[in-house]
Design an enzyme around this catalytic site. Structure first.
Site, PDB file in Angstrom:
ATOM      1  CG  ASP A 225      50.628  40.496  36.136  1.00 28.66           C
ATOM      2  OD1 ASP A 225      50.819  39.862  35.096  1.00 28.66           O
ATOM      3  OD2 ASP A 225      51.043  41.649  36.285  1.00 28.66           O
TER       4      ASP A 225
ATOM      5  CD  GLU B 195      45.261  39.253  45.135  1.00 30.83           C
ATOM      6  OE1 GLU B 195      44.618  40.313  45.174  1.00 30.83           O
ATOM      7  OE2 GLU B 195      46.492  39.229  45.238  1.00 30.83           O
ATOM      8  CG  ASP B 196      43.888  42.958  43.207  1.00 32.95           C
ATOM      9  OD1 ASP B 196      44.526  41.881  43.222  1.00 32.95           O
ATOM     10  OD2 ASP B 196      44.424  44.056  43.467  1.00 32.95           O
TER      11      ASP B 196
ATOM     12  NE  ARG C  58      44.854  51.464  46.468  1.00 37.47           N
ATOM     13  CZ  ARG C  58      45.636  50.421  46.224  1.00 37.47           C
ATOM     14  NH1 ARG C  58      45.147  49.364  45.617  1.00 37.47           N
ATOM     15  NH2 ARG C  58      46.899  50.419  46.585  1.00 37.47           N
TER      16      ARG C  58
ATOM     17  CG  PHE D  79      49.411  48.365  34.962  1.00 37.44           C
ATOM     18  CD1 PHE D  79      49.994  47.472  35.856  1.00 37.44           C
ATOM     19  CD2 PHE D  79      48.893  49.551  35.445  1.00 37.44           C
ATOM     20  CE1 PHE D  79      50.054  47.768  37.214  1.00 37.44           C
ATOM     21  CE2 PHE D  79      48.948  49.855  36.798  1.00 37.44           C
ATOM     22  CZ  PHE D  79      49.525  48.957  37.687  1.00 37.44           C
TER      23      PHE D  79
END
Ligand code: 5GP
Length: 183
Positions: A107, A103-104, A169, A156
């Site tokens: 959160d 996963e990136d 990205r 963010f």
């Protein structure tokens, strides 16, 4: 997008390309040691994990298999809705496999806790998680991230696979956006 324009949109760089690469090398060494003698199935979560998957997998000594899932957990804006929808499922049967979700970012943890439970229900030998980034102060559910790159503040972030409205990205680093971008 014009690189100069992209530069103007950024507020600060949180993690440089070099810092990310070095940490992924360490994570890959840990994964290689933990999975010695076993075959790993890397499950990348599209689209954000594309860069982590590409770089982490190439640092592994293991000849790992690779598959991809796409899920949606964002209604709109920048917060997870908690309602997860599978947009693209795996091509691989997970029965008896050692699955490592790549996963990136974690959160709230809502997406990954749902995803890990979903994959565990498919009869794998094991399911673990590798995530480049984690925001501990934003956690709504506890997720056991066995291989975590960096804990970051609850801001963010974009870059290295992470987008804002499908942009940014392709940045090779992780950074935050200037306030005018959100305005
Ligand atoms: P969670 O369900 O843990 O709240 O959110 C997981 C997903 O939300 C991530 O896979 C990612 O797509 C998105 N996300 C969470 N935080 C950020 C962030 O800071 N930047 C970006 N670009 N996406 C994020």
């Amino acid at each position: 997008m014009d690189p100069c324009e992209m530069g103007r949109d950024l507020e600060k760089v949180l993690l440089t390309e070099e810092e990310i690469s070095q940490r992924l090398t360490e994570m890959a060494a840990e994964i290689d040691a933990d999975y010695a003698g076993r075959e790993i199935l890397l499950v990348g979560v599209l689209k954000g994990a594309a860069m982590v998957m590409a770089d982490l997998s190439r640092k592994l000594a293991h000849d790992a298999r690779m598959d991809w899932m796409a899920v949606s957990s964002y209604g709109s804006g920048t917060k997870s809705s908690g309602v997860v929808r599978i947009i693209k499922d795996l091509d691989t049967d997970l029965t008896g496999r050692d699955v490592l979700i790549v996963e990136d970012i974690v959160d709230s943890g809502l997406t990954l806790s749902w995803l890990a439970a979903n994959l565990r229900s498919r009869g794998p030998a094991s399911v673990e998680i590798a995530a480049l980034l984690r925001k501990p102060c934003e956690a709504k559910v506890q997720v056991n991230v066995k291989y975590c790159g960096f804990d970051i503040p609850g801001e963010f972030v974009v870059g290295y696979g992470l987008d804002y409205g499908e942009r940014y990205r392709t940045l090779p680093f992780v950074g935050t956006l200037a306030p005018h971008v959100y305005a």
